[in-house]
Every structure is written in C-alpha cells, then in structure tokens.
Design a protein around this motif. Sequence first.
Motif, PDB file in Angstrom:
ATOM      1  N   PHE A  49     -16.840  68.231 -91.078  1.00 16.47           N
ATOM      2  CA  PHE A  49     -16.186  68.751 -92.269  1.00 16.47           C
ATOM      3  C   PHE A  49     -14.888  68.013 -92.534  1.00 16.47           C
ATOM      4  CE2 PHE A  49     -13.843  71.004 -89.053  1.00 16.47           C
ATOM      5  CZ  PHE A  49     -12.613  71.324 -89.614  1.00 16.47           C
ATOM      6  N   GLU A  50     -14.351  68.214 -93.713  1.00 19.11           N
ATOM      7  CA  GLU A  50     -13.025  67.736 -94.107  1.00 19.11           C
ATOM      8  C   GLU A  50     -12.359  68.829 -94.924  1.00 19.11           C
ATOM      9  OE1 GLU A  50     -11.149  64.877 -93.643  1.00 19.11           O
ATOM     10  OE2 GLU A  50     -12.642  64.278 -92.156  1.00 19.11           O
ATOM     11  N   SER A  51     -11.057  69.014 -94.748  1.00 12.78           N
ATOM     12  CA  SER A  51     -10.283  69.940 -95.565  1.00 12.78           C
ATOM     13  C   SER A  51      -9.266  69.154 -96.370  1.00 12.78           C
ATOM     14  CB  SER A  51      -9.562  70.965 -94.683  1.00 12.78           C
ATOM     15  OG  SER A  51     -10.489  71.795 -94.020  1.00 12.78           O
ATOM     16  N   LEU A  52      -9.328  69.281 -97.683  1.00 16.64           N
ATOM     17  CA  LEU A  52      -8.454  68.539 -98.580  1.00 16.64           C
ATOM     18  C   LEU A  52      -7.489  69.488 -99.279  1.00 16.64           C
ATOM     19  CD1 LEU A  52     -11.321  67.006 -98.426  1.00 16.64           C
ATOM     20  CD2 LEU A  52     -10.551  65.811-100.466  1.00 16.64           C
ATOM     21  N   VAL A  59      -6.702  66.738-106.369  1.00 19.76           N
ATOM     22  CA  VAL A  59      -7.194  66.676-104.994  1.00 19.76           C
ATOM     23  C   VAL A  59      -6.521  65.509-104.285  1.00 19.76           C
ATOM     24  CG1 VAL A  59      -9.232  66.664-103.531  1.00 19.76           C
ATOM     25  CG2 VAL A  59      -9.412  67.520-105.879  1.00 19.76           C
ATOM     26  N   GLN A  60      -5.879  65.801-103.163  1.00 20.01           N
ATOM     27  CA  GLN A  60      -5.078  64.811-102.452  1.00 20.01           C
ATOM     28  C   GLN A  60      -5.922  63.956-101.504  1.00 20.01           C
ATOM     29  OE1 GLN A  60      -2.321  64.814-104.024  1.00 20.01           O
ATOM     30  NE2 GLN A  60      -0.789  66.110-103.050  1.00 20.01           N
ATOM     31  N   GLU A  61      -5.639  62.647-101.509  1.00 13.00           N
ATOM     32  CA  GLU A  61      -6.205  61.720-100.517  1.00 13.00           C
ATOM     33  C   GLU A  61      -7.729  61.757-100.449  1.00 13.00           C
ATOM     34  OE1 GLU A  61      -4.208  59.695 -99.048  1.00 13.00           O
ATOM     35  OE2 GLU A  61      -2.232  60.637 -99.093  1.00 13.00           O
ATOM     36  N   VAL A  62      -8.387  61.715-101.613  1.00 16.64           N
ATOM     37  CA  VAL A  62      -9.856  61.786-101.618  1.00 16.64           C
ATOM     38  C   VAL A  62     -10.459  60.621-100.840  1.00 16.64           C
ATOM     39  CG1 VAL A  62     -11.919  61.698-103.068  1.00 16.64           C
ATOM     40  CG2 VAL A  62      -9.950  63.090-103.771  1.00 16.64           C
ATOM     41  N   GLY A  63     -10.006  59.402-101.101  1.00 21.19           N
ATOM     42  CA  GLY A  63     -10.561  58.227-100.429  1.00 21.19           C
ATOM     43  C   GLY A  63     -10.466  58.300 -98.910  1.00 21.19           C
ATOM     44  N   ALA A  89     -19.032  65.479-106.684  1.00 17.93           N
ATOM     45  CA  ALA A  89     -18.977  66.891-106.327  1.00 17.93           C
ATOM     46  C   ALA A  89     -17.532  67.380-106.252  1.00 17.93           C
ATOM     47  CB  ALA A  89     -19.681  67.100-104.984  1.00 17.93           C
ATOM     48  N   ILE A  90     -16.657  66.576-105.675  1.00 16.73           N
ATOM     49  CA  ILE A  90     -15.233  66.939-105.579  1.00 16.73           C
ATOM     50  C   ILE A  90     -14.640  67.111-106.965  1.00 16.73           C
ATOM     51  CG2 ILE A  90     -12.957  66.031-104.948  1.00 16.73           C
ATOM     52  CD1 ILE A  90     -14.384  64.773-102.473  1.00 16.73           C
ATOM     53  N   ALA A  91     -14.952  66.190-107.865  1.00 19.32           N
ATOM     54  CA  ALA A  91     -14.417  66.276-109.225  1.00 19.32           C
ATOM     55  C   ALA A  91     -14.908  67.544-109.928  1.00 19.32           C
ATOM     56  CB  ALA A  91     -14.829  65.036-110.015  1.00 19.32           C
ATOM     57  N   GLN A  92     -16.164  67.909-109.717  1.00 19.41           N
ATOM     58  CA  GLN A  92     -16.711  69.098-110.371  1.00 19.41           C
ATOM     59  C   GLN A  92     -16.031  70.365-109.840  1.00 19.41           C
ATOM     60  OE1 GLN A  92     -20.955  69.185-111.002  1.00 19.41           O
ATOM     61  NE2 GLN A  92     -21.067  71.403-110.715  1.00 19.41           N
ATOM     62  N   VAL A  93     -15.850  70.452-108.523  1.00 20.80           N
ATOM     63  CA  VAL A  93     -15.246  71.650-107.940  1.00 20.80           C
ATOM     64  C   VAL A  93     -13.762  71.743-108.283  1.00 20.80           C
ATOM     65  CG1 VAL A  93     -14.693  72.805-105.765  1.00 20.80           C
ATOM     66  CG2 VAL A  93     -16.938  71.768-106.085  1.00 20.80           C
ATOM     67  N   SER A  94     -13.074  70.620-108.351  1.00 20.76           N
ATOM     68  CA  SER A  94     -11.628  70.643-108.599  1.00 20.76           C
ATOM     69  C   SER A  94     -11.289  71.210-109.968  1.00 20.76           C
ATOM     70  CB  SER A  94     -11.041  69.238-108.463  1.00 20.76           C
ATOM     71  OG  SER A  94     -11.517  68.385-109.490  1.00 20.76           O
ATOM     72  N   ALA A  95     -12.250  71.221-110.888  1.00 24.57           N
ATOM     73  CA  ALA A  95     -11.997  71.775-112.224  1.00 24.57           C
ATOM     74  C   ALA A  95     -11.663  73.265-112.164  1.00 24.57           C
ATOM     75  CB  ALA A  95     -13.213  71.543-113.115  1.00 24.57           C
ATOM     76  N   ASP A  96     -12.014  73.929-111.066  1.00 24.05           N
ATOM     77  CA  ASP A  96     -11.743  75.362-110.919  1.00 24.05           C
ATOM     78  C   ASP A  96     -10.436  75.643-110.173  1.00 24.05           C
ATOM     79  OD1 ASP A  96     -14.160  76.065-112.157  1.00 24.05           O
ATOM     80  OD2 ASP A  96     -15.258  75.862-110.275  1.00 24.05           O
TER      81      ASP A  96
END
Length: 294
Positions: A49-52, A59-63, A89-96
């Motif tokens: 897992f990863e926690s961002l 969203v911080q430090e995606v790369g 997926a990250i971009a879609q979830v970050s919209a919330d």
Amino acid sequence: MAWRSALMIDPVASDDRREDFAGTLHPFDPDAPALRVGDLSAQRGDGIFESLGVVDGHVQEVGPHLERLAHSARLCDLPAPHLGQWRAAIAQVSADAGAGENVMKLTLSRGVEGQTVPTAWITLASAPDNVRSRTGGVRVVTLDRGHALDVPARAPWLQLGAKTLSYAVNMAAIREAKRRGADDAVFVSSDGFVLEAPTASVVLRTGDRVITPAPSVGILHGTTQISLFAFLAQRGFDTAYETVPLADLARADAAWLLSSVRLAAPVSAVDGEAKAVDRALTDEFNAYLLSPRD
C-alpha cells in the motif's frame, strides 16, 4: 475516520498501451462490503500500500509514491502496477477531496486465495488532526526491531524495505510506546543503529547537517524525506544518508519523524529524556510540506 470515497480498480498489465482507463475504475461505497472473504489482503496481509497526503484537493508526491508502489511490488513478487492506470484512479478519487487535509490510500493485494488476479483499490478519508504533533512534538521510545543491520542483505525474503500490509508489528510498537508513556517509537537494530519509526522516517540535524538512516539497511525510503532533503539542499543544508548509531539520536541538535500525512513532527523526548525542539525549522518544514508538491 470520515470516509469520503472509494474506487475499485481492475488491474491491467504494466505494458498496456491504452490511455483511457475509465472502464477499469469502479466507485463504491467505502462503508459497504467490498472485498471477498478469501482476499489475501485480509487473510494474510499479503499485499502492499501507499498513503498519500491530499491538501486542498492536491495529491502530494504522486510520482514518488507510485515509484515506491512499483518497488514494493517487485520486492513482493506482485504484478507490476500500471502507473498510468493508477494515476487515472488517483485523479478520479481526488475530485472528492475538497478543502483541508485528507489521506488517500492505494492498496494492491495478491487477490483471492487460489486465483491469480490481484485486487486493487483506493480510499479517501479525512486526515487525522496532526496539529499537536507538528507543534508540541512527539515523545519517542526506542525499541529493538530484533535483527542486526546486515540482515536485509542476507535475508531478502523478509521483504524489509517494502511497504506491505503486514503492519501488525508496527501497530504493536506504537501501543508499546504508549504503554511506556510516549507517543511513538523508533526502531533500533539489535546491534544499536537507528532504523525508522513504525509509520515514519527519522531525520536528525546537527548544525547545518541533516541526516537520515540509509534505506539500504532495510527500511522504507520515505517520500516525504526525499522531498524535504531536496528542499534543504536548496536552503544550503548538507544532507546525507548514513548509518546512524543510537547515541546520535540523543546527541543531535534536533530530530523529526516525517510522514506523508503527519508531515514533520519534532521529537521532544527520547526514552524519557527531554530533547530541544527546533520550532523555527519545524514550522518551515511544515509550510513547505503543506505546499503543492508533485
């Protein structure tokens, strides 16, 4: 923890050439049942897992987090994650996410026992209130991790340095720290060297020199620590990865626990002995870490 959203992912091969992954991403209710009882993430903690951190929707430090997810997958013999799919997926979830601080967790499981298809999902939740840790500091106790510094090189099957779901020992260490009247723990090798905290990197400052234990000793290479070292280099500090004897933790002018969600928490005591907190530098660290970073 207040859940905001969740997304199930149908993992695709890392060499998939498509650019539109919308059909592989499935939102679901984070408060509703989602995993099969035979999933190895629940049965054996067999996954990564990863926690961002997510600050005001960014969203911080995606790369760096995705690179570490791929690194953990290699160490654990999991299928290589398609980083383009995970970015979508990250971009879609970050919209919330909305305003304030949130935490996004990426999970990749080996899947259901007896099958060969991995399970993957992302959750988004409100972050814990970390103001007290960032301002007042954290009291730590040192705990023996039970292996010498050379064990990761001799026993790679222990998967030290991978961010796996098997966090029972980490959580037990934090409970033990609290039983001893502290807030957190710092793991130490059996031959007396500083490793990491259960959920954070350890960073020490002596004068204008800032060091952290080298990740080659089987610890997680912290994405927040990497980013902070780049910032410190621009500020004129000398930064280095070193083998850190336990005595250096007490001798250092200042010390911090660094993580993606808590950010920079100054160490205010070690094994019951008070330690000076560098308030000015801590505030500077957290101002930087709360700014948008890719």
